[in-house]
Structure formats: structure tokens, C-alpha cells
Scaffold this active site. Structure first.
Site, PDB file in Angstrom:
ATOM      1  CG  ASP A 495      -1.850   0.731   1.492  1.00 44.49           C
ATOM      2  OD1 ASP A 495      -1.892   1.847   0.312  1.00 44.49           O
ATOM      3  OD2 ASP A 495      -3.007   1.127   2.144  1.00 44.49           O
ATOM      4  CD  GLU A 498       0.268   5.609  -3.826  1.00 42.33           C
ATOM      5  OE1 GLU A 498       0.166   5.751  -2.365  1.00 42.33           O
ATOM      6  OE2 GLU A 498      -0.506   4.271  -3.771  1.00 42.33           O
ATOM      7  CG  ASP A 569      -7.749   4.423   0.503  1.00 40.04           C
ATOM      8  OD1 ASP A 569      -7.517   2.709   0.080  1.00 40.04           O
ATOM      9  OD2 ASP A 569      -6.650   4.816   1.627  1.00 40.04           O
TER      10      ASP A 569
END
Ligand code: NAG
Ligand code: NAG
Ligand code: NAG
Length: 905
Positions: A495, A498, A569
């Protein structure tokens, strides 16, 4: 002492988190107007590019020319290379010829497939005439380089397909020495970007002639067919490709989310083509509406113009000629890779939550699935399972015996996924941090010291996975010995890659941070998560030659060859249920076949009806996982109670019956790049009715699904394409193709149809997990078309290892015609994979009663032996609601891996 300090830090952090990161704050993120290169690029006028190309020459089998700017100084030329690959792929590279100080512009490595060079066509000659240089691309296609003004286009006969710089927007800011008194810094909110290399943006226009729509360039929450962003006036922000952690993202926004795939497809009744720009810097794309350049609408209506611009890097672009949608995806994945073959368990249902609190909670949730007869394959652990957000560790109080916990799951054939994020807690007592620090393995700030950002653990640093040496080091952390408490059933979730940095510019890393070899973060930003995903996957792959499962949130071109991603999300509302479909379709047609959205919606609490509808849709996503935020109420399938729990069980069970079909489709994606979940126009490219449709979708070429997106709906509009019949998968009712229907829908399921002319392999027995279904018998569902024919495939292997690459698989083709079903080998296996499975039932939908008046028995022929099997008028599941002529052959008992035939008499 240490603990209470950690607790204090946690309190501070939770406070910060609640105040800064719990909802979408648009001012956190840049608008085009706040980004100088974006603003300047958008202000450029067509026809102002001012470059001409020198005479073209053939060098080493490719075409090369210089691009000479107006008023050239002689040292400011660009080098253009045009390279052709087999199968209709043109590559266009443009780079600076001279860079002051020799600091070359960044070219993204590790994305293109290894064998690409072998597919290069060795060009022999160019035809030069009337200021045009023309050469061969593929059968019927040519490339034309127009010298002045510079333009490249691809033709088929007299027709232009795709042109680059046809509108004269090409610009290229060259890296140069800083002038006296020049200031290259940029500011955004409290952040300063030192921009040591100054302005270096690139842009150009791409026209798709004859196109009616363009698609692709994910990831964002918007329609599949991309709406124009600019016309005679600005409509909206340009589509942004910049990987960011956007909390509570909005539906219907051109804003870029966690991933960037700079690949666009165009489609019209006549053909499909594609364009891909391999560049990992911030990129923006405007889709221009007719008349944007002042050209007569009549002329500009015959295609779609787009404008692409990036902050840095080079032009390394590809044109794919099609002609069909599947051809374009095959051409694109031929360059960037196809979907990694997933382990079988991972296409089952995944149960996730932030967080399952402790081992007792995991045991309880696991037991409830059995109590309620709901199959599932994987339970997930989010960040709270670690010892203070130190990845690769376990909280000693809540997860004291991780191996025992995993052993209990393994006994039921289930798996576990644990989270490992890229932010490493800066804690002197944490061995991983100490080692990364001493080896110099962290990404550096612009001053050259270890970058320190704020994320879940508080102060954190980020391993520089752009460096292959550091990737190898990271991969080593996943051996069963190094990852204490892990077992072979533990797989990984990446997760926040980025990367997400709570106190960084736009919740990410400063662009002037430094990676190895002095690579600036701005050059590689969109690929950072790709490298992290790659290194983690390599770690699991090294573990024991088993196929890894690693889910990533960040995505870049080529991610498909590493592993799955999910859409991040989302929120528990109907709009986000709706937008999940175009998001997954868009990822699928840009190569990422293995994706899904969080079932139930991550933020917020879904109503029982929304949760149920989400399961009914999610059961068809290629990746099927429920997930929920820490602050939400528990919502495992039994929580809403009846009648919802039964409906959810039914949805999950439907997925499990279809696993053989899904796995066969994953094999197709692995071989060809063609996605599992497809827009209608992928299978019906000549039907304009389907071009902008994204509320229904196809699974493979056989199943059409129309989800329900509104509360309390009891009537939905469904378009069934083509000229052949479709059959409701629950009732067997048949519908003619090429029509729109208003259908009554129930709360029990969402509309889904099998196309006439197809055969779907199923396994209908109810089990706890996919691993318990291995030897179960098959049901073959045959949906006949107007000529009373159908065909389908089944692919099986061990579902775990890489033995399939050596031929250890079974691949069958089933075909039905003349009242007879036959099974034959679809691709020769060199070493047979063994299975005990047989066929226990064959359901035939749409059998013409006039042709087979009294179907009452079947003649089974296998291995030279004949025998008979019974026929029932309709299988029990269909009998109650039967609205079509369905029959079932009971217990034909043929082996799934042998040649046989069954004739209905
Ligand atoms: C080239 O020089 C001419 C004459 O000085 C000037 O008008 C023109 O704007 C220049 N072009 C560019 C692209 O700088
Ligand atoms: C019916 O299905 C078979 C098998 O898929 C196919 O070959 C045939 O062309 C189809 N017929 C029509 C009319 O579509
Ligand atoms: C198929 O197998 C079942 C169970 O093993 C048996 O009862 C049945 O008679 C068999 N049918 C045929 C046609 O061989």
C-alpha cells in the site's frame, strides 16, 4: 518507557491524521494553473512548433533524422528515431542531441519486455518524395515523416490513422546552462522545488483520425469513454497522470489517482488504434473537442485530437495500428508485458479489514465463514498487525504466534495476506532501518541526506527501489528465514507506494529528491510504486518457486507483468459503486487485467442493500476483495443478517462456481494481454451503441453483467449486443441480441447473461475455499446460438507453481454442433497435468425442440467405448423458473482431460 513514548507519538499522529488526511482537500493538490509547465503547455497555439526534420537516413535498421528548431544555433538540435516492430508497432524517440554537462535526460528502464529488440524489423529503405519520407510499418501500413513542418503519421492506403504533431503543438524545452540571475525554483504551498535542471518539459499533439471516442490513461474515477477537457474554451482540468494518495476521491473527476498508465486507445466503427508514451514524470493529457483549433467542425469531426505534455524525460512513444481493440491491447502488451499468471487461490474471495485486531479475531472471522457456509480463500492483515508499524514484524501482544495462526488457515486450504509498505520507521532499534541507513539505501533529499517524511509510523524513510541492487536486498527480506513469523501461505499487500508522504508536497515525495545515479524523483515518480511492487514480488518469487500474490495500490505501464492492483480508497456510496466499473474497464484495456475495487467501499458505512449490491457486482470483478476503514462498523457477510447474508452468500458462491471460467480467462490475459473484464465494444467493435457504454460489461466473451447502481431499484435497462440470443444465467430465459430491454430486477442478484454460441465451464459444489475444489467435477453450460452451435475452453494447471511454463497444464476446447458436444485438446501440453475431475452435468440452453424433439438420452463416447447417460428436461436450479428450452445431461462422467463426445438423442 519506549512503549509510552511510542504511544505519545501515536496520539500525536492520530491527531495529525484526523486533521489532515481524512477527506479530499482539493487545495492539497495542484491545479494546472499552479504548475507552470502545465499552464504554458495549455497556452500553446496550434502550428507554432517551428521544427523541421533533416533528410532521413537509415541507421542500423531504423530511421533517423535531426529535428532543427527555427533560428537554430546549431547545437540545439534534437535527434528523432523511428523504429518499427513486428505486428504493427511504431516507436518514436526524440531526445536532445547535446546536453550541457553531459547530464542525459531520463529514459525509463525496466518497463519494456526483454524480447522487444528481437521483434524489431530491420528497415531497408525509405522513399523520399515531395518533402515526405515514407517507409514500411506492417502489411498495408506505412509511416510518413513530413519534414517541414515536422510531423509523423501512420497511414493505411490513402487514409491517415494516427498523426503526431499534425497540429503543430510539439515543443521540447532543452536542458541548458542556467543564465545569470535566473531562478528555477518553484513553490507550491509550503514546499519549494529547487529544480536544479530548470525547465525541461515536452509536449505534442496526437490525432486519432476516424475515431469516435478515446479511452484509457488511467487511473481516475470517471467514465470509460473520455470526455473532452478543452474545446474553444476550457472545459475542465486536463487528465492528470501523477501517482498520488488522494483520500476519499471523487467520482467524475479528471484528477489522477494512485496510478498512471500513459496509454490511450481510440475507437470508431472503422478501427481501433493506440498510443503509448513511456515517461514516468508528471504528465497531462487534454482531449480536445471539435473546433478547438479553429478548424471547421466538419473537418475536425472526423477524428479526435489530443494534447500530451510532461514535466521531464524524453519522447519515447509507440503507435499501435490495431485494427481491432484486441489487436491494440495485444500490440501494447507485446511491448510492456502481459498479466502474470495468478495463483489460483487469489481469484477466489478475499476478506480484508483495517484491522483484524488479534489472532482471536482472525480465528473468529475464519470460523464464521464456515458457520455461515460462505466460501473464502484469503484473510488480510492491515498495518495494525505490526509491532509499531515496523513492517516484517508482528505486534507481540496481539499477534504473538503468527505461524500457528497461519497453520490453522493452511489446514483449511486458506491463505493470508499481510501488508508491507515502503515507508520505513526511522527507529534506531529497528534492524531494517539501521541496515538501510548504514548501506545508504534510502532515497535522498535534494541535499543528499536520507529523506525523512511523515507516514503511518511517524518519521520514515523510503528505500530507493529504482536501484536494482536495493531491489535485490529488499527481495531478500521476504525469505521465510528473514521474515520471521511468515510461512509459505503468507502473501503481501503493498500500500502507500505512490509514495504517500503525509507532510510532502501533494502528499508525496519532493520532486527534487534523489535516487541512485543522481536520478531526480521528478523523472521517476510515476514508476516508484512499480519498482516497489517489482522488488516485493521478486522476494516472494524467490521464496520457493511458487507464484506470488502481491497487491499494489500504485500502478504504472507494465504493472500487469508484476501483479494485481486495486482501485484504492473508495467510499461506501452508490456513485462509487457505479464508477468502479469504468475504472476497472479502463485499467483492463490498458493491460491491467487483475484488478478490483474494495467491496462495500473503504470509507463510511454502507447500507445493507448497498453492501449486498456491491457483493453482487464485486463477485464479477477480476479481483474480489471486501475491505473497510478502521473507523467503520464491522460488515463481514453475516453482519447485516437475513435476507442480506443469503444474498451475499449467493453472490460469493456464484463467483466460486465460475472460478474455472475466470482462471481460463486469466490464462488468456497471460498469453495475449486481453483483459478478463471487457467493455462491450471489445467484443462488438462495429456496434456504435456500445462505444460509450460502461454500466454493463463482459467477462470474457461469454458473460454480460449489468450491475444495479441505485437504492431500491426494481427495473433496469439492459442492452444486449449482437444478433445472437442471450440467456439469463439464473433462469435460462432467452433474449434476442441487438435490443434494449427494461427488466425487472430483484434484490437477490444482478442481471447477468450468457451469450448464445458459448460454453462456460463451472464447478457447482459448495466448498470452504478454492483449494478444496481441485478435484470436483465440472458442469458445462452450453448456450446455443441461432445455428444451434457453441464453443468454449477450459484451462487447468496446478494453480501454484511455474510448471505450467513447461507444459504441465490441461487446455481443452469444447464445441457443440449437430447435436453433439466434443472435447478436444486446445493446445498441446508437453507434460500432462493430472486431474481426477470429470464432468457431472451438461446444461444445454436454447436447444431447438423442432430439431431434437424428444431429447431424453445422450450417447457418450469416450476412449472408443459407448455408453448412455440420462437427460432431464431441466436441471433443478432452472426447473422452477424455466423460461427456455433447457435440458441437462446427468452424470456423463467423462474425464475432463480426455477426448470424448456426447450426442443428444
Ligand atoms: C526566429 O527569428 C525571427 C527573426 O528574428 C523571429 O521573428 C522569430 O520569432 C524567431 N523564432 C523563434 C521560434 O524564436
Ligand atoms: C454459432 O456459434 C459457433 C460457435 O461459437 C460459431 O462458429 C458460429 O459462427 C455461430 N453462428 C452464428 C450465426 O453466429
Ligand atoms: C457416473 O458416476 C456416478 C457416481 O459415481 C454413478 O452413479 C453413475 O451411474 C455413473 N454414470 C454413468 C453414465 O456412468
Amino acid at each position: 518507557m519506549v512503549r509510552s513514548f511510542a504511544l505519545a507519538a501515536l496520539v500525536v499522529f492520530v491527531f495529525l491524521a484526523l486533521n489532515t488526511v481524512t477527506c479530499f482537500k482539493s487545495e492539497e493538490f495542484r491545479k494546472c494553473q499552479q504548475t507552470p509547465f502545465c499552464k504554458d503547455s495549455r497556452a500553446r497555439k496550434p502550428g507554432t512548433s517551428g521544427f523541421r526534420a533533416s533528410p532521413a537516413e537509415v541507421v542500423d535498421g531504423f530511421v533517423q533524422a535531426r529535428l532543427i528548431p527555427e533560428n537554430s544555433t546549431g547545437s540545439d538540435n534534437l535527434v528523432l528515431k523511428l523504429i518499427v516492430y513486428q505486428g504493427g508497432v511504431l516507436r518514436i524517440k526524440v531526445d536532445q542531441e547535446n546536453v550541457p554537462g553531459g547530464k542525459k535526460r531520463f529514459e525509463v528502464p525496466d518497463v519494456l519486455v526483454d524480447g522487444l529488440e528481437k521483434k524489431r524489423l530491420w528497415l531497408q529503405r525509405i522513399t523520399a518524395k515531395d518533402g515526405l519520407s515514407t517507409f514500411y510499418l506492417s502489411s498495408g501500413h506505412e509511416v510518413v515523416l513530413q519534414h517541414e513542418p515536422f510531423q509523423v503519421y501512420v497511414t493505411r492506403g490513402q487514409e491517415k490513422l494516427v498523426s503526431i504533431n499534425g497540429k503543430g503543438l510539439f515543443h521540447f524545452e532543452q536542458r541548458r546552462e542556467k543564465q545569470e540571475g535566473e531562478n528555477w525554483e518553484e513553490h507550491f504551498r509550503s514546499h519549494t522545488d529547487s529544480r536544479p535542471y530548470g525547465p525541461q518539459s515536452i509536449g505534442f499533439d496526437v490525432s486519432f483520425h476516424g475515431a469516435e471516442h478515446v479511452y484509457g490513461i488511467p487511473e481516475r474515477a470517471t467514465s470509460l469513454a473520455l470526455k473532452p477537457t478543452r474545446g474553444t474554451e476550457e472545459h475542465s482540468e486536463p487528465y492528470r497522470l501523477f501517482n498520488l494518495d488522494v483520500f476519499e476521491y471523487l467520482a467524475e473527476s479528471p484528477f489522477g489517482l494512485y496510478g498512471s498508465i500513459p496509454f490511450m486507445l481510440s475507437h470508431g466503427s472503422k478501427r481501433t488504434s493506440g498510443f503509448f508514451w513511456l515517461n514516468a514524470a508528471e504528465m497531462l493529457v487534454d482531449v480536445l473537442s471539435p473546433g478547438w483549433d479553429g478548424a471547421a467542425a466538419e473537418e475536425s469531426k472526423q477524428g479526435i485530437d489530443t494534447h500530451w505534455f510532461a514535466e521531464a524525460g524524453i519522447v519515447d512513444a509507440f503507435v499501435f495500428v490495431g485494427p481491432g481493440p484486441k489487436d491494440v491491447v495485444q500490440q501494447y502488451t507485446g511491448v510492456t508485458g502481459t498479466t502474470a499468471m495468478p495463483p489460483f487461490f487469489s481469484i477466489g474471495y478475499h476478506q480484508c479489514r483495517w484491522n483484524y485486531k488479534d489472532e482471536a479475531d482472525v480465528a473468529q472471522v475464519d470460523a464464521k465463514f464456515d458457520e455461515y457456509d460462505i466460501p473464502y480463500d484469503v484473510i488480510w492483515l492491515d498495518i495494525e498487525h505490526t509491532d509499531g508499524k515496523r513492517y516484517f514484524t508482528w505486534d507481540p501482544i496481539t499477534f504473538p504466534t503468527p505461524k500457528e495462526m497461519q497453520a490453522k488457515l493452511e489446514a483449511k486450504g486458506r491463505h493470508m495476506v499481510a501488508i508491507v509498505d515502503p515507508h520505513i520507521k526511522r527507529d534506531e532499534g529497528f534492524a531494517l532501518h539501521k541496515e538501510a541507513t548504514s548501506k545508504g539505501y534510502y532515497v535522498k533529499n535534494s541535499h543528499g541526506s536520507d529523506y525523512d517524511g511523515w507516514c503511518w509510523p511517524g518519521s520514515s524513510s523510503y528505500p530507493d527501489l529504482v536501484n536494482p541492487e536495493i531491489r535485490a536486498w529488499w527481495a531478500e527480506k521476504f525469505t521465510l528465514k528473514n521474515y520471521v513469523g511468515s510461512t509459505s501461505i503468507l502473501h503481501i499487500w503493498n500500500d502507500m507506494n505512490e509514495p504517500s508522504v503525509f507532510n510532502g508536497p501533494e502528499v508525496s515525495m519532493p520532486r527534487d529528491n534523489l535516487h541512485y545515479n543522481g536520478i531526480e524523483h521528478r523523472d521517476v515518480h510515476n514508476a516508484y510504486g512499480y519498482y516497489f511492487h517489482m522488488a516485493t514480488t521478486q522476494g516472494l518469487r524467490n521464496r520457493e518457486g511458487q507464484r506470488p500474490f502481491v497487491l499494489s495500490r500504485a500502478v504504472f505501464a507494465g504493472t500487469q507483468k508484476i501483479g494485481p492492483i486495486w482501485t484504492g480508497d473508495n467510499t461506501a456510496d452508490w456513485e462509487q459503486l457505479r464508477v468502479s466499473v469504468p475504472m476497472i474497464l479502463s485499467l483492463g484495456i490498458t493491460g491491467i487485467a487483475f484488478t478490483g475495487a474494495d467491496v462495500g467501499g473503504f470509507f463510511g458505512n454502507p447500507s445493507s442493500e448497498l453492501l449486498t449490491r456491491w457483493y453482487q457486482l464485486g463477485a464479477f470483478y477480476p479481483f474480489f476483495r471486501a475491505h473497510a476503514h478502521l473507523d467503520t462498523k464491522r460488515r463481514e457477510p453475516w453482519i447485516p443478517g437475513e435476507p442480506y447474508t443469503s444474498r451475499i452468500r449467493e453472490a460469493i458462491h456464484t463467483r466460486y462456481t465460475l472460478l474455472p471460467y475466470y482462471y481460463t480467462l486469466f490464462r488468456e490475459a497471460h498469453e495475449t494481454g486481453i483483459p478478463v473484464m471487457r467493455p462491450l465494444w471489445f467484443e462488438h467493435p462495429n456496434d456504435p451503441e456500445t462505444f460509450a457504454m460502461d454500466d454493463e460489461f463482459l467477462i470474457g466473451d461469454a458473460l454480460l453483467v449489468r450491475s444495479v447502481y441505485t437504492e431500491g431499484s426494481n427495473l433496469e435497462t439492459v442492452y444486449l449486443p449482437g444478433s445472437e440470443p442471450w440467456f439469463d444465467i439464473k433462469t435460462g430465459q432467452s433474449f434476442n441480441g441487438g435490443k434494449t430491454y427494461k427488466l425487472a430486477v430483484s434484490q437477490d442478484s444482478i442481471p447477468a447473461f450468457q451469450r448464445g454460441g458459448t460454453i462456460i465451464p463451472r464447478k457447482d459444489r459448495f466448498r470452504r475455499s478454492s483449494s478444496q475444489m481441485v478435484d470436483d467435477p465440472y458442469t458445462l453450460v452450453i448456450a446455443l446460438n441461432s445455428t444451434q452451435e457453441a464453443q468454449g475452453e477450459l484451462y487447468i494447471d496446478d494453480g501454484k507453481s511455474y510448471e505450467f511454463e513447461k507444459g504441465a497444464f490441461i487446455h481443452r476446447r469444447f464445441s457443440f454442433s449437430g447435436g453433439k458436444l466434443s472435447s478436444s485438446s486446445a493446445s498441446p501440453a508437453s507434460k500432462s497435468y493430472k486431474t481426477l475431475s470429470t464432468v457431472e452435468r451438461i446444461i444445454i440452453l436454447g436447444l431447438d425442440a423442432k430439431k431434437v424433439p424428444a431429447a431424453h438420452r445422450a450417447l457418450v463416447e469416450e476412449g472408443g467405448q459407448d455408453r448412455q447417460a440420462d437427460i432431464e428436461a431441466a436441471p433443478p436450479v432452472l426447473r422452477a423458473k424455466l423460461k427456455s428450452n433447457a435440458v441437462a445431461v446427468r452424470l456423463p462422467n467423462v474425464s475432463i482431460d480426455k477426448d470424448w463426445s456426447i450426442k443428444v438423442l
